[in-house]
Write an enzyme that holds these catalytic residues in place. Structure first.
Site, PDB file in Angstrom:
ATOM      1  N   ARG A  97       2.813   3.338  -5.228  1.00  0.00           N
ATOM      2  CA  ARG A  97       1.586   2.746  -5.770  1.00  0.00           C
ATOM      3  C   ARG A  97       1.753   2.345  -7.232  1.00  0.00           C
ATOM      4  O   ARG A  97       1.418   1.231  -7.641  1.00  0.00           O
ATOM      5  CB  ARG A  97       0.445   3.746  -5.626  1.00  0.00           C
ATOM      6  CG  ARG A  97      -0.926   3.243  -6.055  1.00  0.00           C
ATOM      7  CD  ARG A  97      -1.977   4.228  -5.569  1.00  0.00           C
ATOM      8  NE  ARG A  97      -3.318   3.802  -5.894  1.00  0.00           N
ATOM      9  CZ  ARG A  97      -3.968   4.167  -6.990  1.00  0.00           C
ATOM     10  NH1 ARG A  97      -3.365   4.926  -7.880  1.00  0.00           N
ATOM     11  NH2 ARG A  97      -5.206   3.758  -7.199  1.00  0.00           N
ATOM     12  N   TYR A 115      -7.547  -2.642 -11.476  1.00  0.00           N
ATOM     13  CA  TYR A 115      -7.094  -2.324 -10.119  1.00  0.00           C
ATOM     14  C   TYR A 115      -8.039  -1.310  -9.498  1.00  0.00           C
ATOM     15  O   TYR A 115      -8.661  -0.503 -10.177  1.00  0.00           O
ATOM     16  CB  TYR A 115      -5.656  -1.801 -10.114  1.00  0.00           C
ATOM     17  CG  TYR A 115      -5.465  -0.419 -10.716  1.00  0.00           C
ATOM     18  CD1 TYR A 115      -5.416   0.721  -9.908  1.00  0.00           C
ATOM     19  CD2 TYR A 115      -5.285  -0.258 -12.082  1.00  0.00           C
ATOM     20  CE1 TYR A 115      -5.210   1.970 -10.452  1.00  0.00           C
ATOM     21  CE2 TYR A 115      -5.067   0.987 -12.639  1.00  0.00           C
ATOM     22  CZ  TYR A 115      -5.032   2.110 -11.821  1.00  0.00           C
ATOM     23  OH  TYR A 115      -4.838   3.344 -12.365  1.00  0.00           O
ATOM     24  N   TRP A 207       0.906   8.067 -11.180  1.00  0.00           N
ATOM     25  CA  TRP A 207       0.922   6.991 -12.169  1.00  0.00           C
ATOM     26  C   TRP A 207      -0.417   6.901 -12.895  1.00  0.00           C
ATOM     27  O   TRP A 207      -0.455   6.735 -14.122  1.00  0.00           O
ATOM     28  CB  TRP A 207       1.238   5.670 -11.467  1.00  0.00           C
ATOM     29  CG  TRP A 207       1.544   4.525 -12.378  1.00  0.00           C
ATOM     30  CD1 TRP A 207       2.763   4.186 -12.893  1.00  0.00           C
ATOM     31  CD2 TRP A 207       0.621   3.532 -12.871  1.00  0.00           C
ATOM     32  NE1 TRP A 207       2.668   3.053 -13.675  1.00  0.00           N
ATOM     33  CE2 TRP A 207       1.362   2.634 -13.678  1.00  0.00           C
ATOM     34  CE3 TRP A 207      -0.739   3.322 -12.712  1.00  0.00           C
ATOM     35  CZ2 TRP A 207       0.761   1.547 -14.304  1.00  0.00           C
ATOM     36  CZ3 TRP A 207      -1.333   2.241 -13.350  1.00  0.00           C
ATOM     37  CH2 TRP A 207      -0.587   1.368 -14.127  1.00  0.00           C
ATOM     38  N   ASP A 208      -1.518   7.004 -12.156  1.00  0.00           N
ATOM     39  CA  ASP A 208      -2.859   6.925 -12.762  1.00  0.00           C
ATOM     40  C   ASP A 208      -3.060   8.004 -13.817  1.00  0.00           C
ATOM     41  O   ASP A 208      -3.533   7.752 -14.927  1.00  0.00           O
ATOM     42  CB  ASP A 208      -3.944   7.106 -11.694  1.00  0.00           C
ATOM     43  CG  ASP A 208      -3.848   6.089 -10.586  1.00  0.00           C
ATOM     44  OD1 ASP A 208      -2.830   6.098  -9.860  1.00  0.00           O
ATOM     45  OD2 ASP A 208      -4.791   5.290 -10.442  1.00  0.00           O
ATOM     46  N   THR A 209      -2.698   9.226 -13.434  1.00  0.00           N
ATOM     47  CA  THR A 209      -2.898  10.354 -14.342  1.00  0.00           C
ATOM     48  C   THR A 209      -2.031  10.232 -15.581  1.00  0.00           C
ATOM     49  O   THR A 209      -2.493  10.440 -16.709  1.00  0.00           O
ATOM     50  CB  THR A 209      -2.576  11.673 -13.611  1.00  0.00           C
ATOM     51  OG1 THR A 209      -3.473  11.819 -12.506  1.00  0.00           O
ATOM     52  CG2 THR A 209      -2.720  12.863 -14.540  1.00  0.00           C
TER      53      THR A 209
END
Length: 635
Positions: A97, A115, A207-209
């Site tokens: 992702r 996103y 990745w988000d964190t």
């Protein structure tokens, strides 16, 4: 990392021209994996929602199609033909992702990058607020939250409990002020992306964190606001594998942000010395120092001298192996120079903890022979892979031999006699289990070698039969990197055989050195048969060297002695003081040869060890991460 043959194929869909790019302010990326049932509705809803508050030519919607195996690519192609505000980026394999988002953002046109998940679990009425936070209010990063007052989030327990636990860990360990790190509804400015893109290492669900945590650590403005959220369908997050994987990523990021910046060379050396002294001092709690001294006084110097010569012979073999590896990479150098380079790098490992000497070799061959750093690091990685292959294969073979010849029973009886309270049956079962693991390890190594020797990706093929989960995919990538180390020298059957054969000789001489040192202590060998001595010596050296892999003390001093002593006492029935004296003497012989060869090589090559460490410390080995790539074409 993928090899060129595994890189994603061409993209399809319309690309935004230069004229359109001047007007586009907002780029929305939809990461899509097997979304044939929902992708069309998601794209149309996204376009309609954006068009309600932005000019028609002020935005683009990008389908970052991530190695789909269904009709998602066909649907995305059709959508791009129907609406020139829609773009399609295609990958032939799973990127993860985060990897898909990062590459899509790099090719997006807008200054505000958005996103969200394609299942539209977050109510789209929040999209205008998300865009506005960055586009007009000047925040660097904006994220929706399912855990703030004012939201409406229907969270089933199987999702809510792990989510709350994960966010609590992130807030506590990584000192983040954000309540919900994994909400798939985020935006960031182009400037923030450019600042963070190289810093964020994860390519999957974390990745988000990592993006949010690193943004806060760099002083960027982060906005979090409540959103209405309702789960749609089955989540692609595996609550066991992914949550465990993200837990390990929390530890990794904590180390990088809170610990690593404080690790200077001075502190590292000091800590290594303290740890070494503490490890050796701890032995005196369990051993009588006078008994150890007495054991040293009774040692026969002749076997020790023979051990020194045997170990010295192993060094040209190390240089020969390194020459074969470099030859496969296209560089031919003399045996003397490469043996000296190996001496210098191993001396660096004795002086500096955390195996800082490994990278010194890349500096030496670059500074003295012009071999590029990437080649130097690749050759070193290949050498380390063959060391691990050899140790594992030899250990597995010995364990399997014990099982096949019923030698496990004899060893179990010996261990039980030396360790009171442990029944032979329990030890025998433990050895049988270890032997079975050894057989599996050897089989796994053969599998890796088969992958390295073939153009077919056996690792990915086997893993894909069980799961397409992103972290399983990540583990497969790690195994592929290991196989790539083998493949570095597996270009021809002859080179593979040479490097593998020399590796066996190197480690055999390491064991012979230890056996000769053991034979210098009459008490150590009196109670053992020759076969027992070989088994004890082999495992003591193998486990001792594996303990040295831990980057805790310079040269593994203390760790090697502890592992060596424990095995010689447990398997051989040798008095602890004698076993420890043998461990210290064995390690001292090997280190003395290493340092002598390293100093001579540094003088001969006019190389400063501290300069070499400083030089390699400045290298950013991962600056050019070989991540997966999309390719784009105009429709």
């Amino acid at each position: 990392m993928s090899s060129p043959s595994e890189r994603p194929g061409s993209a399809s869909g319309s690309a935004v021209g230069d004229g359109d790019g001047d007007r586009i302010r907002v780029s929305v990326v939809l990461p899509a994996y097997n979304e044939a049932a929902t992708i069309e509705g998601t794209v149309r809803t996204t376009v309609e929602t954006l068009a309600a508050f932005l000019p028609a030519d002020a935005f683009e919607v990008i389908v970052a199609e991530d190695g789909c195996e269904d009709r998602t690519p066909e649907i995305a192609d059709r959508l791009t033909r129907e609406d020139d505000r829609v773009r399609h980026l295609h990958s032939d394999r799973r990127l993860g992702r985060g990897g898909a988002l990062e590459f899509a953002f790099d090719r997006a046109v807008g200054d505000t990058l958005v996103y969200f998940d394609t299942d539209l679990a977050t109510d789209m009425r929040h999209l205008e607020e998300l865009v506005t936070k960055v586009d007009r209010e000047g925040y660097d990063v904006a994220t929706g939250s399912r855990w703030m007052p004012g939201d409406e989030a229907d969270r089933p327990a199987k999702r809510g409990v792990p989510s709350r636990g994960f966010n609590l860990l992130v807030r506590t360990v990584l000192r983040s002020s954000v309540r919900d790190h994994q909400c798939g509804f985020k935006a960031l400015s182009r400037a923030a992306f450019e600042e963070l893109r190289d810093a964020v290492e994860d390519e999957h669900w974390f990745w988000d964190t990592e993006l949010l945590v690193r943004a806060q650590r760099r002083g960027l403005r982060v906005a979090e606001f409540p959103v209405d959220w309702e789960p749609k369908g089955d989540s692609k997050v595996d609550l066991v594998r992914d949550v465990f994987g993200m837990g390990s990523q929390i530890v990794r990021l904590w180390w990088q942000l809170s610990v690593s910046p404080r690790i200077t060379r001075t502190r590292t050396v000091a800590a290594g010395i303290v740890l070494t002294v503490a490890a050796l001092a701890l032995m005196t709690v369990y051993l009588d120092p006078s008994a150890v001294v007495s054991a040293f006084e009774g040692a026969d110097p002749a076997p020790v001298a023979a051990a020194t010569l045997v170990y010295l012979v192993s060094w040209p073999l190390r240089g020969l192996r390194y020459r074969d590896i470099l030859t496969e990479l296209g560089y031919r150098e003399t045996l003397g120079f490469l043996t000296g380079a190996v001496f210098i790098s191993q001396t660096g490992n004795l002086v500096f903890p955390a195996r800082a000497g490994d990278a010194v070799r890349a500096y030496v061959v670059k500074a003295r022979r012009g071999i590029p750093y990437p080649t130097g690091f690749a050759s070193l990685a290949a050498e380390r892979v063959f060391d691990l292959l050899t140790i594992t294969a030899m250990a597995g073979a010995v364990l399997a031999g014990l099982l096949a010849t019923d030698g496990a029973g004899a060893v179990a009886t010996a261990v039980s006699a030396n360790v009171p309270g442990v029944p032979p049956a329990a030890v025998s079962r433990a050895i049988q289990v270890a032997a079975a693991i050894g057989v599996v390890a050897v089989a796994s190594l053969l599998f890796i070698v088969a992958t390295a020797r073939s153009n077919r990706n056996y690792v990915r093929k086997v893993v894909s039969r069980f799961s397409s989960d992103s972290y399983v995919d990540y583990v497969a990538g790690v195994v592929e990197e290991f196989a790539a180390g083998v493949q570095t020298v597996a270009g021809t059957r002859g080179s593979f055989a040479r490097v593998g054969g020399v590796s066996v000789l190197v480690w055999t001489l390491d064991v012979v050195t230890a056996l000769l040192v053991l034979s210098a202590f009459p008490t150590a060998t009196a109670s053992m048969t020759f076969a027992q001595l070989v088994v004890v010596g082999f495992f003591a050296v193998s486990v001792g060297n594996l303990a040295k892999v831990l980057p805790l003390s310079p040269g593994g001093i203390g760790l090697y002695e502890a592992a060596f002593t424990a095995l010689v006492v447990g398997l051989g029935g040798v008095p602890a003081a004698v076993a420890f004296a043998a461990a210290v003497l064995d390690h001292a012989v090997k280190n003395a040869v290493t340092v002598a060869g390293g100093v001579a090589s540094m003088i001969g090559f006019n190389v400063s060890l501290t300069d070499a460490v400083d030089e390699t410390a400045d290298l950013d080995e991962d600056a050019e991460r070989e991540g997966s790539e999309f390719a784009t074409d105009d429709d």
